[in-house]
Design a protein around this motif. Structure first.
Motif, PDB file in Angstrom:
ATOM      1  N   HIS A  28      -1.289  13.756  11.200  1.00 24.18           N
ATOM      2  CA  HIS A  28      -0.702  12.701  12.039  1.00 24.18           C
ATOM      3  C   HIS A  28      -1.742  11.765  12.657  1.00 24.18           C
ATOM      4  CE1 HIS A  28       2.992  14.889  11.617  1.00 24.18           C
ATOM      5  NE2 HIS A  28       2.399  15.978  12.064  1.00 24.18           N
ATOM      6  N   HIS A  84      -1.631  15.487  18.689  1.00 26.01           N
ATOM      7  CA  HIS A  84      -1.571  14.924  17.344  1.00 26.01           C
ATOM      8  C   HIS A  84      -2.204  15.823  16.290  1.00 26.01           C
ATOM      9  CE1 HIS A  84      -0.394  11.175  19.280  1.00 26.01           C
ATOM     10  NE2 HIS A  84       0.033  10.806  18.092  1.00 26.01           N
ATOM     11  N   TYR A  89       3.032  18.390  17.643  1.00 30.78           N
ATOM     12  CA  TYR A  89       3.611  17.133  17.172  1.00 30.78           C
ATOM     13  C   TYR A  89       4.911  17.391  16.423  1.00 30.78           C
ATOM     14  CZ  TYR A  89       3.631  12.353  15.361  1.00 30.78           C
ATOM     15  OH  TYR A  89       3.959  11.065  15.068  1.00 30.78           O
ATOM     16  N   GLU A  94       8.392  13.189  16.319  1.00 32.14           N
ATOM     17  CA  GLU A  94       7.655  11.931  16.437  1.00 32.14           C
ATOM     18  C   GLU A  94       8.221  11.018  17.515  1.00 32.14           C
ATOM     19  OE1 GLU A  94       6.292   8.141  13.695  1.00 32.14           O
ATOM     20  OE2 GLU A  94       7.304   9.852  12.757  1.00 32.14           O
ATOM     21  N   VAL A  97       7.121  12.204  21.013  1.00 34.64           N
ATOM     22  CA  VAL A  97       5.692  12.002  21.203  1.00 34.64           C
ATOM     23  C   VAL A  97       5.384  10.530  21.435  1.00 34.64           C
ATOM     24  CG1 VAL A  97       3.446  12.140  20.047  1.00 34.64           C
ATOM     25  CG2 VAL A  97       5.021  14.054  19.909  1.00 34.64           C
TER      26      VAL A  97
END
Length: 100
Positions: A28, A84, A89, A94, A97
């Motif tokens: 990520h 990350h 994560y 997503e 976050v």
């Protein structure tokens, strides 16, 4: 008849995902973003260390503010790297976050 002949397994066992050290992954955060976040963490830690070297000051208000901001930047950049680059994560997703 044996029990093994009557009852066969109907599902295949799930394959275990490959183990990563500390759950680390760079999926990520990679490329220039990883380099920028690592550099930010290193420079903010260096700023905290340099601030701690100062023994005497005449007006310490600015120095205390610099200490607060550099320490906060160091802790937040470590938090971003941890989120990350670990399984956190994927746990949060997503969208959550990105909101944070």
């Amino acid at each position: 008849m044996e029990n093994g002949a009557v009852y066969n397994e109907t599902t295949e066992p799930q394959a275990k995902p490959p183990r990563r050290p500390f759950g680390c992954t760079l999926r990520h955060l990679w490329g220039w973003r990883l380099l920028a976040k690592a550099l930010q963490a290193i420079l903010s830690l260096l700023a905290v260390i340099c601030e701690e070297i100062v023994e005497d000051c005449i007006k310490c208000g600015g120095l205390y503010f610099f200490e607060f901001t550099s320490c906060s930047a160091f802790l937040l950049s470590l938090l971003i790297l941890c989120v990350h680059c670990t399984e956190v994560y994927e746990t949060f997703g997503e969208e959550k976050v990105q909101k944070v």
